[in-house]
Design an enzyme around this catalytic site. Sequence first.
Site, PDB file in Angstrom:
ATOM      1  N   LYS A 107       0.822  -1.214   0.000  1.00 45.30           N
ATOM      2  CA  LYS A 107       0.000   0.000   0.000  1.00 45.30           C
ATOM      3  C   LYS A 107       0.855   1.263   0.000  1.00 45.30           C
ATOM      4  CE  LYS A 107      -4.179  -2.079   1.789  1.00 45.30           C
ATOM      5  NZ  LYS A 107      -3.756  -3.501   1.799  1.00 45.30           N
ATOM      6  N   ASP A 108       2.110   1.148   0.461  1.00 49.93           N
ATOM      7  CA  ASP A 108       3.002   2.304   0.421  1.00 49.93           C
ATOM      8  C   ASP A 108       3.222   2.805  -1.012  1.00 49.93           C
ATOM      9  OD1 ASP A 108       3.558   2.404   3.194  1.00 49.93           O
ATOM     10  OD2 ASP A 108       5.167   0.933   2.996  1.00 49.93           O
TER      11      ASP A 108
END
Length: 456
Positions: A107-108
Amino acid sequence: MRYVSTRGQAPELGFNDVLLAGLATDGGLYVPAEYPPLPELPLGGYAELAHAVMQPYIGNEIDSTALLAMCREAYGTFRHPATVPLVQIDTDEWIMELFHGPTLAFKDVALQLVGRLFDHVLAQRGERLMIVGATSGDTGSAAIDGVKRCDNVDIVILYPQGRVSDVQRKQMTTVDAPNVHTVAIDGTFDDCQDLVKAMFNDAAFRTELNLSAVNSINWARVMAQVVYYVAAIDALGGRPVCFSVPTGNFGNVLAGWIAGEMGAEVDSLIVGSNTNDILTRFFDSQSMVASGVVPTLSPSMDIQVSSNFERLLFEMNDRDGGATAEQMSQFRSTGRMGVEPDQYARWIAPTFRAASCDDHGTLATMRNVYEATGMLIDPHTAVGVSATRQRKAQGVPVVTLATAHPAKFPDAVERATGVRPTLPEHLADLFSRPERTHPLPNDLAAVQSYVRSVAR
Ligand SMILES: *Cc1c(COP(=O)(O)O)cnc(C)c1O
């Protein structure tokens, strides 16, 4: 580039409005009016590639030089020089490590960029906003890290007290930034989600604080994820590649489908699920039937309904928003939705395959990969590798997307392999950092008054 809602009733918007709006006012999701062709790929690294791939979606709403600078900053936070390195694990089988960002989850890749996009657009408009969200794990820490340096964004993340892992809690509560706030709710994850929904449904409160969300239905997150599919195909020499994707909300695998629409050589997409296999059952039966959620070793994929699937459904309906709205409302009221055989044959069968893997298979796959290669993989990635091995085609290279670092799920990895993975250097002292959190009862008024009190 203009954006339209999958339910056909919301106004068309440009990129910046879509970024800040998240959900469309008719309850639909925004998609671009068309998928542009891939640009010529630039020389340079991942940030330059990201800039080139995303530029047509943003048009002139964000200055091109500023966009490139934001890409460089966002991907400069990744702890691997290749940003998203490919590692070969078998003949024709690779893993793409998407977990070298600050919070060790894929998700980063999207949220490091989206936080910067938010701050840039808000500064331009002279506005501020308050992000509220509920988390059972990865999303909260990735969202916090994505906005912790934003001047124009405050964030409050609710998590269920005692029900997130120590690593996950520490990653949220040890961030020392004046705009970051975490709340430990005396309740479950569902209670946290209900509190967030109630805050959004309180129109006066929503307007007063300019509330926003960064959940996975935000178009900008999907857009940012298209880039690594292009990068993987390029790294493997431009031949057609099959991707296997550990799937929850369908955002990640949808990005792969979009890469294909843009002309990237996506041979096929394998959708991997854990025991919460609504998607596998859909691909087998052409009928989407909701059922309860059971907890598994891959908690970020423990979902009941994959919200981003609506974007593909809209295409299957030849972009008819009315038909899509009707199907979604039928699904909401009956828990069931079918697609026609011709829709399935045209949109699903040529590209998508699906497979599921229970906890037993997840542990066996982690063990098998460790014994064959010496590599530790996390339980989400293991679901992807298992799906690869169930559904891959002969002679086509397969890239399984590795969505979390093994050290994020040390208990499961140790159970499977006997080896306890260690946190990377930048997080090695995580357990000795001071925590800062605010305990609150499961009470809307108490939470609202807290959110109001921390808004800058
Ligand atoms: C969020 C997440 C997923 C699921 O991704 P979707 O885009 O929701 O399908 C898979 N693995 C990990 C580790 C995640 O954090």
